[in-house]
Enzyme design. Structure first.
Site, mmCIF file in Angstrom:
data_model
loop_
_atom_site.group_PDB
_atom_site.id
_atom_site.type_symbol
_atom_site.label_atom_id
_atom_site.label_comp_id
_atom_site.label_asym_id
_atom_site.label_seq_id
_atom_site.Cartn_x
_atom_site.Cartn_y
_atom_site.Cartn_z
ATOM 1 N N ASP A 34 -41.043 92.536 72.956
ATOM 2 C CA ASP A 34 -42.289 92.813 73.366
ATOM 3 C C ASP A 34 -42.220 94.384 73.853
ATOM 4 O O ASP A 34 -41.267 95.011 74.151
ATOM 5 C CB ASP A 34 -42.798 92.276 74.456
ATOM 6 C CG ASP A 34 -44.237 91.874 74.622
ATOM 7 O OD1 ASP A 34 -44.838 90.737 74.357
ATOM 8 O OD2 ASP A 34 -44.880 92.828 75.071
ATOM 9 N N TYR A 141 -61.461 94.310 66.181
ATOM 10 C CA TYR A 141 -60.663 93.614 65.915
ATOM 11 C C TYR A 141 -60.735 92.704 64.790
ATOM 12 O O TYR A 141 -59.846 92.366 64.000
ATOM 13 C CB TYR A 141 -60.901 92.379 67.213
ATOM 14 C CG TYR A 141 -59.971 91.126 67.328
ATOM 15 C CD1 TYR A 141 -58.412 91.457 67.352
ATOM 16 C CD2 TYR A 141 -60.252 89.928 67.135
ATOM 17 C CE1 TYR A 141 -57.720 90.360 67.478
ATOM 18 C CE2 TYR A 141 -59.564 88.837 67.410
ATOM 19 C CZ TYR A 141 -58.066 89.165 67.343
ATOM 20 O OH TYR A 141 -57.248 87.916 67.517
HETATM 21 P P1 NAD Z 1 -51.486 88.568 74.165
HETATM 22 O O1 NAD Z 1 -52.451 89.940 74.186
HETATM 23 O O2 NAD Z 1 -51.530 87.462 75.109
HETATM 24 O O3 NAD Z 1 -50.178 88.892 73.410
HETATM 25 C C1 NAD Z 1 -49.927 90.129 72.910
HETATM 26 C C2 NAD Z 1 -48.471 90.694 73.119
HETATM 27 O O4 NAD Z 1 -48.074 91.694 72.440
HETATM 28 C C3 NAD Z 1 -48.511 91.097 74.688
HETATM 29 O O5 NAD Z 1 -47.236 90.499 75.286
HETATM 30 C C4 NAD Z 1 -48.444 92.546 74.424
HETATM 31 O O6 NAD Z 1 -47.467 93.097 75.445
HETATM 32 C C5 NAD Z 1 -47.471 92.740 73.299
HETATM 33 N N1 NAD Z 1 -47.786 93.938 72.513
HETATM 34 C C6 NAD Z 1 -48.967 94.868 72.488
HETATM 35 N N2 NAD Z 1 -48.765 95.979 71.898
HETATM 36 C C7 NAD Z 1 -47.463 95.833 71.529
HETATM 37 C C8 NAD Z 1 -46.713 96.840 70.657
HETATM 38 N N3 NAD Z 1 -47.142 98.051 70.377
HETATM 39 N N4 NAD Z 1 -45.478 96.665 70.429
HETATM 40 C C9 NAD Z 1 -45.126 95.242 70.594
HETATM 41 N N5 NAD Z 1 -45.703 94.498 71.501
HETATM 42 C C10 NAD Z 1 -46.928 94.498 71.888
HETATM 43 O O7 NAD Z 1 -52.165 87.733 72.636
HETATM 44 P P2 NAD Z 1 -52.088 86.310 72.111
HETATM 45 O O8 NAD Z 1 -53.391 85.608 72.762
HETATM 46 O O9 NAD Z 1 -50.700 85.689 72.537
HETATM 47 O O10 NAD Z 1 -52.524 86.476 70.676
HETATM 48 C C11 NAD Z 1 -51.261 86.782 69.693
HETATM 49 C C12 NAD Z 1 -51.584 86.872 68.514
HETATM 50 O O11 NAD Z 1 -52.635 85.574 68.029
HETATM 51 C C13 NAD Z 1 -52.504 88.219 68.023
HETATM 52 O O12 NAD Z 1 -52.259 88.379 66.762
HETATM 53 C C14 NAD Z 1 -53.775 87.693 68.167
HETATM 54 O O13 NAD Z 1 -54.830 88.444 67.384
HETATM 55 C C15 NAD Z 1 -53.930 86.217 67.623
HETATM 56 N N6 NAD Z 1 -54.780 85.453 67.898
HETATM 57 C C16 NAD Z 1 -54.880 84.944 69.185
HETATM 58 C C17 NAD Z 1 -56.028 84.141 69.619
HETATM 59 C C18 NAD Z 1 -56.274 83.741 71.125
HETATM 60 O O14 NAD Z 1 -57.246 83.130 71.514
HETATM 61 N N7 NAD Z 1 -55.384 84.127 72.047
HETATM 62 C C19 NAD Z 1 -57.095 83.703 68.780
HETATM 63 C C20 NAD Z 1 -56.943 84.243 67.335
HETATM 64 C C21 NAD Z 1 -55.995 84.822 66.898
#
Ligand code: NAD
Length: 319
Positions: A34, A141
């Site tokens: 991360d 997004y």
């Molecule tokens: P989140 O924001 O909780 O987690 C994302 C993680 O990515 C964070 O820990 C952040 O520190 C890390 N990150 C950000 N920039 C970074 C970088 N440059 N390099 C490495 N790490 C980096 O998001 P989430 O809810 O866990 O979502 C995970 C995935 O699932 C995403 O692709 C999101 O689009 C997708 N998604 C989530 C949901 C939801 O409801 N949570 C719904 C649809 C899709």
């Protein structure tokens, strides 16, 4: 022997998925990474700090740990993305292209990358939204996820990269706080209910959205990744569906356990995002291709969260 890199392992999905992958493959086969420092949710895993925008560092980690599969979860989500569209576009696109290019160059076995119901837009049929339909997302997004889906299919068709993807609905988990999406209210509401505080919802009470309990999201992800390649017929991203409810209905479900709980409604900029997304999703292709089947409805999810969240609520309040 599978060796898996999870990018974005500290996030809402990443922290739970990393633990589940550890149960299946053994913790020493999983590398959590991360841009943030490691948190307590991913204790017990090797950790590499990584900005996925840095392709050289990504390649170095893949070589060092002899990685065979990548789960690339790092992204800027819907609500945060609207605050800084350029940043969201750059991270969501460059991060994915770095991973796909590396998978091609190093002939990695499998890649997982999540898409979202945000790929749909105002002209998309709103009820039981089909797998293949009009897609005109109007958030950065959603635009980045739709472009990402096209890139995934491109790398599969042109270069044979075995990339798999799911269009998650709003994910609801109690183990970590959400990262800035339009469906985050459905996580925050349980924290407020258990803290005996009133809840102010940023969406109107009749806003229906497709949602999924985290346990189902993890199950869908693992099921898709473990399916034989020939069964994975869609290489852009699969519709999956579990629950569809409105804020009024989740309030009623919580009131079944905590009758004194109350909510008020004050829609903000996220209402327009929610209004551009479907009410419910047709996931018949995921069901027939790799036997997708959710386990949790709204009341079963509420019951599970209200049973288990009190065990860790103090950790959130301290943080
Ligand atoms: P989140 O924001 O909780 O987690 C994302 C993680 O990515 C964070 O820990 C952040 O520190 C890390 N990150 C950000 N920039 C970074 C970088 N440059 N390099 C490495 N790490 C980096 O998001 P989430 O809810 O866990 O979502 C995970 C995935 O699932 C995403 O692709 C999101 O689009 C997708 N998604 C989530 C949901 C939801 O409801 N949570 C719904 C649809 C899709």
């Amino acid at each position: 022997m599978d060796r898996i890199l999870v990018i974005g392992a500290c996030g809402q999905l990443g922290s739970e998925l990393t633990n589940e992958l550890g149960k299946i493959f053994g913790n020493d086969h999983i590398i959590a990474s991360d841009i943030s420092k490691p948190n307590s949710a991913i204790q017990g895993f090797k950790f590499e700090q990584l900005d996925v925008m840095n392709a050289d560092r990504l390649a170095e980690i893949v070589d060092q740990h002899q990685i065979t599969q990548i789960y690339h979860l790092a992204a800027i989500l819907s609500a945060k993305g609207e605050e800084n569209p350029q940043w969201a576009w750059n991270l969501n696109m460059t991060g994915l292209l770095n991973v796909l290019e590396l998978a091609k160059e190093k002939n990695l076995d499998k890649i997982y990358w999540p898409s979202s119901i945000a790929v749909f837009g105002p002209s998309t049929p709103i009820d039981n939204t089909p797998q293949h339909t009009v897609m005109d997302p109007n958030t950065v997004y959603g635009i980045s996820k739709l472009a990402g889906e096209r890139w995934c299919e491109y790398y599969f068709e042109k270069y044979g990269v075995d990339v798999r993807s799911i269009r998650y609905p709003g994910l609801i988990g109690y183990k970590s706080l959400p990262g800035g999406g339009t469906t985050d209210y459905a996580v925050d509401i349980y924290h407020k209910a258990l803290s005996e505080e009133p809840f102010e919802c940023f969406l109107s009470e009749e806003t229906y959205l497709p949602m999924m309990y985290m346990q189902d999201a993890i199950k869908a992800t693992i099921d898709l990744m473990q399916a034989p390649a020939k069964k994975v017929k869609i290489r852009s991203s699969y519709n999956v569906s579990a629950i569809s409810f409105s804020p009024r209905e989740i309030v009623a479900s919580i009131q079944g356990h905590i009758p004194s709980f109350t909510a008020t409604y004050k829609p903000d900029f996220r209402q327009a995002i929610a209004d551009s997304w479907p009410n419910s999703i047709d996931d018949s292709e995921a069901k027939s291709d790799w036997d997708w089947n959710p386990a949790f409805d709204l009341d079963k999810m509420t019951n599970d969260i209200l049973t288990h969240l009190p065990e860790i609520l103090g950790d959130f309040q301290k943080a």
